[in-house]
Design an enzyme around this catalytic site. Structure first.
Site, PDB file in Angstrom:
ATOM      1  N   GLU A   1       0.824  -1.214   0.000  1.00  0.00           N
ATOM      2  CA  GLU A   1       0.000   0.000   0.000  1.00  0.00           C
ATOM      3  C   GLU A   1       0.857   1.262   0.000  1.00  0.00           C
ATOM      4  OE1 GLU A   1      -0.260  -2.451   2.234  1.00  0.00           O
ATOM      5  OE2 GLU A   1      -2.295  -3.242   2.243  1.00  0.00           O
TER       6      GLU A   1
ATOM      7  N   LYS B   1       3.407   1.465   2.797  1.00  0.00           N
ATOM      8  CA  LYS B   1       3.704   1.584   4.233  1.00  0.00           C
ATOM      9  C   LYS B   1       5.080   2.201   4.486  1.00  0.00           C
ATOM     10  CE  LYS B   1       2.957  -2.856   4.467  1.00  0.00           C
ATOM     11  NZ  LYS B   1       2.352  -3.158   3.164  1.00  0.00           N
TER      12      LYS B   1
ATOM     13  N   GLY C   1       8.595  -5.850   1.091  1.00  0.00           N
ATOM     14  CA  GLY C   1       9.479  -4.961   0.343  1.00  0.00           C
ATOM     15  C   GLY C   1       8.907  -3.564   0.491  1.00  0.00           C
ATOM     16  N   HIS C   2       9.536  -2.744   1.324  1.00  0.00           N
ATOM     17  CA  HIS C   2       9.009  -1.412   1.610  1.00  0.00           C
ATOM     18  C   HIS C   2       9.898  -0.373   0.915  1.00  0.00           C
ATOM     19  CE1 HIS C   2       6.811  -2.940   5.463  1.00  0.00           C
ATOM     20  NE2 HIS C   2       6.447  -3.564   4.368  1.00  0.00           N
TER      21      HIS C   2
ATOM     22  N   THR D   1      10.639  -8.874  -5.983  1.00  0.00           N
ATOM     23  CA  THR D   1      10.577  -9.985  -6.937  1.00  0.00           C
ATOM     24  C   THR D   1      10.357  -9.499  -8.366  1.00  0.00           C
ATOM     25  OG1 THR D   1       8.207 -10.158  -6.563  1.00  0.00           O
ATOM     26  CG2 THR D   1       9.602 -11.566  -5.210  1.00  0.00           C
TER      27      THR D   1
HETATM   28  P1  GDP Z   1       4.827  -1.181   1.005  1.00  0.00           P
HETATM   29  O1  GDP Z   1       5.217  -2.613   0.866  1.00  0.00           O
HETATM   30  O2  GDP Z   1       3.478  -1.013   1.617  1.00  0.00           O
HETATM   31  O3  GDP Z   1       5.863  -0.342   1.703  1.00  0.00           O
HETATM   32  O4  GDP Z   1       4.708  -0.625  -0.494  1.00  0.00           O
HETATM   33  P2  GDP Z   1       5.729  -0.922  -1.714  1.00  0.00           P
HETATM   34  O5  GDP Z   1       6.968  -0.153  -1.498  1.00  0.00           O
HETATM   35  O6  GDP Z   1       5.861  -2.380  -1.960  1.00  0.00           O
HETATM   36  O7  GDP Z   1       4.886  -0.379  -2.948  1.00  0.00           O
HETATM   37  C1  GDP Z   1       4.474   0.953  -3.013  1.00  0.00           C
HETATM   38  C2  GDP Z   1       5.036   1.545  -4.325  1.00  0.00           C
HETATM   39  O8  GDP Z   1       4.352   2.734  -4.634  1.00  0.00           O
HETATM   40  C3  GDP Z   1       6.484   1.922  -4.238  1.00  0.00           C
HETATM   41  O9  GDP Z   1       7.087   1.783  -5.503  1.00  0.00           O
HETATM   42  C4  GDP Z   1       6.438   3.404  -3.839  1.00  0.00           C
HETATM   43  O10 GDP Z   1       7.606   4.118  -4.229  1.00  0.00           O
HETATM   44  C5  GDP Z   1       5.232   3.861  -4.604  1.00  0.00           C
HETATM   45  N1  GDP Z   1       4.449   4.933  -3.999  1.00  0.00           N
HETATM   46  C6  GDP Z   1       4.177   5.170  -2.688  1.00  0.00           C
HETATM   47  N2  GDP Z   1       3.302   6.184  -2.545  1.00  0.00           N
HETATM   48  C7  GDP Z   1       3.004   6.594  -3.791  1.00  0.00           C
HETATM   49  C8  GDP Z   1       2.123   7.605  -4.309  1.00  0.00           C
HETATM   50  O11 GDP Z   1       1.416   8.294  -3.583  1.00  0.00           O
HETATM   51  N3  GDP Z   1       2.064   7.725  -5.665  1.00  0.00           N
HETATM   52  C9  GDP Z   1       2.795   6.961  -6.517  1.00  0.00           C
HETATM   53  N4  GDP Z   1       2.673   7.151  -7.821  1.00  0.00           N
HETATM   54  N5  GDP Z   1       3.638   6.001  -6.052  1.00  0.00           N
HETATM   55  C10 GDP Z   1       3.723   5.822  -4.726  1.00  0.00           C
HETATM   56  P1  IMO Z   2       4.665  -5.790   1.913  1.00  0.00           P
HETATM   57  O1  IMO Z   2       5.082  -5.655   3.358  1.00  0.00           O
HETATM   58  C1  IMO Z   2       2.370  -8.007  -1.067  1.00  0.00           C
HETATM   59  C2  IMO Z   2       1.959 -12.325  -0.423  1.00  0.00           C
HETATM   60  C3  IMO Z   2       2.652 -13.251  -1.420  1.00  0.00           C
HETATM   61  C4  IMO Z   2       1.717 -14.454  -1.379  1.00  0.00           C
HETATM   62  C5  IMO Z   2       1.291 -14.492   0.089  1.00  0.00           C
HETATM   63  C6  IMO Z   2       2.093 -15.482   0.933  1.00  0.00           C
HETATM   64  O2  IMO Z   2       5.688  -5.322   0.945  1.00  0.00           O
HETATM   65  O3  IMO Z   2       3.324  -5.193   1.710  1.00  0.00           O
HETATM   66  P2  IMO Z   2       4.554 -15.493   1.931  1.00  0.00           P
HETATM   67  O4  IMO Z   2       5.885 -15.389   1.243  1.00  0.00           O
HETATM   68  O5  IMO Z   2       4.309 -14.417   2.931  1.00  0.00           O
HETATM   69  O6  IMO Z   2       4.286 -16.851   2.483  1.00  0.00           O
HETATM   70  O7  IMO Z   2       3.469 -15.284   0.738  1.00  0.00           O
HETATM   71  O8  IMO Z   2       1.477 -13.185   0.605  1.00  0.00           O
HETATM   72  N1  IMO Z   2       2.855 -11.317   0.209  1.00  0.00           N
HETATM   73  C7  IMO Z   2       2.850 -10.019  -0.097  1.00  0.00           C
HETATM   74  N2  IMO Z   2       2.152  -9.336  -1.037  1.00  0.00           N
HETATM   75  N3  IMO Z   2       3.187  -7.343  -0.215  1.00  0.00           N
HETATM   76  C8  IMO Z   2       3.871  -8.010   0.733  1.00  0.00           C
HETATM   77  O9  IMO Z   2       4.586  -7.384   1.695  1.00  0.00           O
HETATM   78  C9  IMO Z   2       3.750  -9.418   0.807  1.00  0.00           C
HETATM   79  N4  IMO Z   2       4.280 -10.370   1.592  1.00  0.00           N
HETATM   80  C10 IMO Z   2       3.718 -11.532   1.231  1.00  0.00           C
HETATM   81  O10 IMO Z   2       2.721 -12.675  -2.704  1.00  0.00           O
HETATM   82  O11 IMO Z   2       0.565 -14.176  -2.134  1.00  0.00           O
HETATM   83 MG    MG Z   3       5.825  -3.983  -0.586  1.00  0.00          MG
END
Ligand code: GDP
Ligand code: IMO
Ligand code: MG
Length: 421
Positions: free
Chosen positions: A15, A17, A41-42, A299
């Site tokens: 989302e 985070k 992956g944040h 990934t």
């Molecule tokens: P997390 O796992 O919840 O920390 O989220 P991820 O990092 O996996 O995925 C969020 C993606 O959206 C990342 O590539 C961020 O750089 C991007 N991102 C975060 N906030 C925004 C936003 O408001 N707009 C856009 N376009 N991208 C964003």
């Molecule tokens: P963040 O913190 C999105 C998903 C995997 C799979 C299921 C189970 O970046 O939001 P696992 O390896 O945990 O046993 O996989 O959960 N999954 C995620 N999807 N963001 C993640 O983390 C995830 N961590 C696990 O794709 O469907």
């Molecule tokens: Mg993520």
């Protein structure tokens, strides 16, 4: 006495985070992860740089904030080493600001093999895990066969061997072929790196910070719809991603939780298998994927995309007791003439706003169409600059969800964040 604020995902993860934890970090003395592991992956973007964190809390880049990997986390030393070294290479020294709970469980190299073996055995019904050994490690924790960070300090080799021998027997019974040696080599190199960090009794440390009036932010991983109890089981992760998980994953009493920040995208995504009622299989889904750059942070897997699901969001808000909402990536929808929000499910001709026991193919989303704002929001700096159509959209969401939207994010950069009054 301060309380812990929790920030967690309300959808299927990713989302945003990491970005918001980084933005909020200056308000906290401590940032801590309470569940999950390197399946997360944040992503953080600031000063033209992009960082992806897996196990390390997203408070690591701001000031002198202390970062703690809590007891509820599962930690892979090999991946931890990679993560630390990438940060060190960009000039960040972590050893004095990052602490690790002795009670966090270790992901062993054989847990990763088991993850792969179980997925292969599931065939078509596979979960599409991240392959990081998350499920098998939490399984060992609950079946009381786990190895913890604190065990590194005492008779570790024996504990390691006992666990790995059990895993080898299971792998044999599954006829799974593997080469453990290179994995083990990397793992033990990682273990040496891990030993450079301080292992702590994190439940005492965190509660002491609270007593000293020092604010703590707990950073969730994954999202509510991936929670092992309340998510779209069995297509979930193996931990409690919800607010209650912060209590068990840190050793904080429920009454010591204060704000619960619930974070969601203005649309919805999911990686891996499992139900997703508002998924778009058409060019609109493709467009959202392209504009939102919806590919896994680690990934690279393409994320499935669809409209925002208010039925699922309301459920997530209820389960977590969300006090403030954070809406991400609305900028991705900037060019749309109309956008849609699912306000109810039609299940065999009956409408409901309650999430059913299982999300089956019988669910047909009931959509409300919303006029797009057709404005480049990425440069907007304050709420006063919001176009009317965007204000209307926010009002609509707040009415439906019954919780205020506290932050609107309009781009990936730290600066592209609007905190509402
Ligand atoms: P997390 O796992 O919840 O920390 O989220 P991820 O990092 O996996 O995925 C969020 C993606 O959206 C990342 O590539 C961020 O750089 C991007 N991102 C975060 N906030 C925004 C936003 O408001 N707009 C856009 N376009 N991208 C964003
Ligand atoms: P963040 O913190 C999105 C998903 C995997 C799979 C299921 C189970 O970046 O939001 P696992 O390896 O945990 O046993 O996989 O959960 N999954 C995620 N999807 N963001 C993640 O983390 C995830 N961590 C696990 O794709 O469907
Ligand atoms: Mg993520």
């Amino acid at each position: 006495m301060k309380k812990v604020d929790v920030l967690l995902g309300l959808q299927w993860g990713d989302e945003g985070k990491g970005k918001v934890v980084d933005v909020l970090t200056p308000n906290y003395d401590v940032v801590t992860r309470f569940q999950g592991g390197p399946n997360a992956g944040h992503t953080l973007v600031f000063e033209g740089q992009k960082y992806v964190l897996r196990s390390i809390p997203s408070g690591i880049f701001q000031g002198n904030t202390v970062n703690i990997i809590g007891n509820g986390v599962v930690l892979d030393p090999a991946l931890f080493k990679e993560e630390v070294e990438a940060l060190e290479a960009s000039g960040h020294d972590l050893t004095k600001r990052l602490y690790i709970s002795k009670k966090a469980h270790l992901i062993l190299p054989t847990h990763r093999l088991l993850d792969a073996a179980y997925e292969a055995a599931k065939g078509k019904g596979k979960i599409g895990t991240t392959g990081k050994g998350i499920g098998p490690t939490y399984t060992d924790k609950t079946s009381r066969n786990g190895v913890r960070v604190g065990d590194i300090l005492d008779n570790f080799d024996e504990k390691y061997k006992a666990a790995v021998d059990k895993h080898k027997a299971i792998l044999k019974s599954l006829n799974f072929e593997y080469d453990l040696e290179p994995l083990e080599k990397k793992w033990f190199e990682g273990l040496e790196k891990l030993k450079q960090f301080q292992f702590i009794d994190s439940e005492h440390v965190i509660n002491n910070y609270l007593k000293e009036d020092k604010p703590v932010l707990a950073e969730g991983a994954q999202g509510t719809m991936l929670d092992v109890d309340f998510g779209s089981y069995p297509f979930v992760t193996s931990s409690n991603t919800i607010c209650a998980g912060a209590c068990t994953g840190l050793g904080v009493a429920p009454r010591n939780i204060n704000e619960v920040y619930g974070i969601f995208k203005a649309y919805c995504t999911r990686v891996g298998s499992g139900p997703f009622p508002t998924e778009l299989h058409d060019e609109t889904g493709e467009l959202i994927r392209k504009l939102g750059f919806e590919f896994g942070a680690v990934t690279g897997r393409a994320r499935r995309c669809g409209w925002v699901d208010l039925v699922a969001l309301k459920y997530a808000i209820m389960i977590n007791g969300v006090t403030k909402l954070i809406m991400m990536k609305s900028d991705v929808l900037d060019g749309f003439d109309t956008i849609k929000a699912c306000v109810a499910y039609d299940i065999n001709g009956k409408q409901t706003k309650e999430l059913p026991f299982e999300m089956t193919d019988d669910i047909k989303p009931v959509y409300k169409e919303i006029k797009g704002w057709k404005t480049d929001m990425t440069k907007i700096k304050s709420e006063a600059e919001f176009p009317q159509a965007f204000k209307d959209y926010i009002n609509f969401l707040e009415q439906e969800l019954e919780v205020p939207i506290y932050i609107v994010s309009v781009g990936p950069d730290r600066d592209q964040t609007i905190v509402r009054k």
